[in-house]
Scaffold this active site. Structure first.
Site, mmCIF file in Angstrom:
data_model
loop_
_atom_site.group_PDB
_atom_site.id
_atom_site.type_symbol
_atom_site.label_atom_id
_atom_site.label_comp_id
_atom_site.label_asym_id
_atom_site.label_seq_id
_atom_site.Cartn_x
_atom_site.Cartn_y
_atom_site.Cartn_z
ATOM 1 N N TRP A 57 0.743 -1.254 0.005
ATOM 2 C CA TRP A 57 -0.007 -0.213 0.027
ATOM 3 C C TRP A 57 0.796 1.290 -0.091
ATOM 4 O O TRP A 57 0.525 2.295 -0.550
ATOM 5 C CB TRP A 57 -0.888 0.083 1.164
ATOM 6 C CG TRP A 57 -1.970 -1.178 0.975
ATOM 7 C CD1 TRP A 57 -2.126 -2.346 1.242
ATOM 8 C CD2 TRP A 57 -3.003 -1.135 -0.303
ATOM 9 N NE1 TRP A 57 -3.261 -3.096 0.955
ATOM 10 C CE2 TRP A 57 -3.653 -2.348 -0.110
ATOM 11 C CE3 TRP A 57 -3.337 -0.240 -1.141
ATOM 12 C CZ2 TRP A 57 -4.689 -2.727 -0.881
ATOM 13 C CZ3 TRP A 57 -4.450 -0.464 -2.038
ATOM 14 C CH2 TRP A 57 -4.973 -1.786 -1.921
ATOM 15 N N LYS A 106 -12.862 -1.608 6.847
ATOM 16 C CA LYS A 106 -12.213 -2.398 7.811
ATOM 17 C C LYS A 106 -12.743 -2.289 9.346
ATOM 18 O O LYS A 106 -13.320 -3.069 9.947
ATOM 19 C CB LYS A 106 -10.774 -2.624 7.782
ATOM 20 C CG LYS A 106 -10.094 -2.957 6.379
ATOM 21 C CD LYS A 106 -9.177 -1.952 5.917
ATOM 22 C CE LYS A 106 -8.724 -2.077 4.498
ATOM 23 N NZ LYS A 106 -8.771 -3.240 3.657
ATOM 24 N N ASP A 160 -1.736 6.598 6.365
ATOM 25 C CA ASP A 160 -2.749 5.908 5.569
ATOM 26 C C ASP A 160 -3.042 4.828 6.851
ATOM 27 O O ASP A 160 -2.404 3.558 6.753
ATOM 28 C CB ASP A 160 -2.282 5.206 4.472
ATOM 29 C CG ASP A 160 -3.217 4.240 3.811
ATOM 30 O OD1 ASP A 160 -4.378 4.174 4.534
ATOM 31 O OD2 ASP A 160 -3.122 3.598 2.940
#
Ligand code: PMP
Length: 361
Positions: A102, A196, A172
């Site tokens: 990511w 999530k 992030d």
């Protein structure tokens, strides 16, 4: 009903009491004689619910008053680009600490909008650790330093936010926000896709220090501007109302659980149980991540023989343990154990793993 333990990395399991409340309120919400999805985002009922969600989130994370909390769209992926658009620009430099897939994407998506530099990366070791802070090559003139507190695919987590001096730290937090207390004031921007630990997909929570967004940049669309969104209470256009509402229910549920300190204790216990099962399996299961950087949220592991992957997945699913297939970048299995996964789910998984190893070892 055959609902069961769901280890999906995201969209991920939501707390069952939250789903039940949404089910009860689906047809008629808050005295509106309509669903929350069917009323104006500018009506009094929705505005009140949206404001309450923000207050609860601020409480949970102890967000200081000089930070704006935004409820946006586009997924974390869009914000990989939107962040440099808002707080940097093509003539500025930004440093990236890359500890997994990511972080790599954040660099690639940011590049058209900022001179993105990789200041440290653990790619040479297949993203199984965090580069020592002393080796980071940070530039004093950077607009920000970007990092990924939890790498969802590689299972690498910062257990402490890094020190980067006066340069704004941007995180992030997609797969770790709300799993434990964090120091918001240590960061310039904290952002996370919701799917999530926060709620359904379609929503991004972004917390930004006010002084970083003094005015909307003149060279980007207003809808992409954090300053413009902040000015309009994240309602510059129609927000993802259902996701925002459901996130609000999750925040209430978290408060009932005792807040983020209580969640951290639970998440630590869940992770310890799973890692100790892996480490104690005599090599049958293996997690490659350096112990001090292992994620509490996403636990990738491989089996001693790849040929066992298929039977493991088939049997675990039959045992009511869903979505354990690992990401193709690392192979094997991955158990995502976010806030909504109870310790009983992790115990069911570790019991299954022990039994499977006994039968196939
Ligand atoms: N960052 C991290 C850490 C993620 O886990 C994900 C999604 N799994 C993303 C970014 C991308 O999020 P989205 O699909 O919401 O754009």
């Amino acid at each position: 009903m055959s609902r069961t333990f769901n280890f999906s990395a995201g969209p991920a399991a939501l707390p069952e009491p939250v789903l039940l409340q949404a089910q009860r309120e689906l047809l008629e919400w808050s005295g509106e004689r309509a669903s929350v999805m069917e009323v104006s985002h500018r009506g009094a009922a929705f505005v009140a619910a949206a404001e309450e969600a923000e207050r609860d989130l601020r409480d949970l994370l102890s967000v200081p008053s000089n930070y704006k909390v935004l409820f946006l769209q586009g997924g974390a992926t869009q914000h990989f680009a939107q962040i440099p658009m808002n707080i940097a620009g093509v003539d500025r430099v930004a440093d990236y600490i890359v500890t997994g897939a990511w972080g790599q994407k954040a660099v690639a998506e940011g590049k058209p909008y900022v001179r993105a530099q990789v200041a440290a990366t653990s790619e040479a070791g297949n993203f199984t650790s965090i580069p020592a802070r002393s080796e980071w090559q940070l530039s004093a003139e950077a607009a920000y330093v970007h990092y990924t507190p939890n790498e969802t695919i590689h299972g690498v987590e910062f257990h402490q936010a890094p020190e980067v001096g006066d340069v704004p730290l941007v995180g992030d937090f997609s797969s770790t926000l709300l799993s434990r207390p964090i120091d918001v004031a240590h960061h310039g921007i904290i952002y996370a896709g919701a799917q999530k630990n926060i709620g359904p997909s379609g929503l991004v929570v972004l917390i930004v220090r006010e002084d970083l967004i003094p005015t909307p940049p003149s060279n980007i669309a207003k809808v992409l501007s954090y300053a413009a969104q902040a000015k309009d209470g994240s309602m510059l256009n129609t927000p993802p109302t259902f996701s925002w509402y459901l996130a609000g229910l999750v925040f209430k549920w978290l408060k009932e659980q005792g807040g983020l300190g209580a969640m951290a204790e639970r998440n630590r216990a869940k992770a310890e149980l799973l890692y100790s099962t892996i480490d104690g399996s005599g090599g049958f299961y293996r997690n490659p991540v350096e112990v001090s950087s292992r994620s509490w949220m996403n636990v990738p592991f491989t089996l001693v023989d790849e040929a066992l992957d298929k039977p493991f997945l088939k049997e675990s699913e039959a045992a009511g343990l869903l979505a354990l297939k690992g990401h193709r970048a690392v192979g094997g299995m991955r158990a995502s154990i976010y806030n909504a996964m109870p310790i009983e789910g992790v115990r069911a998984l570790t019991d299954f793993m022990a039994d499977f190893a006994k039968r196939h070892g």
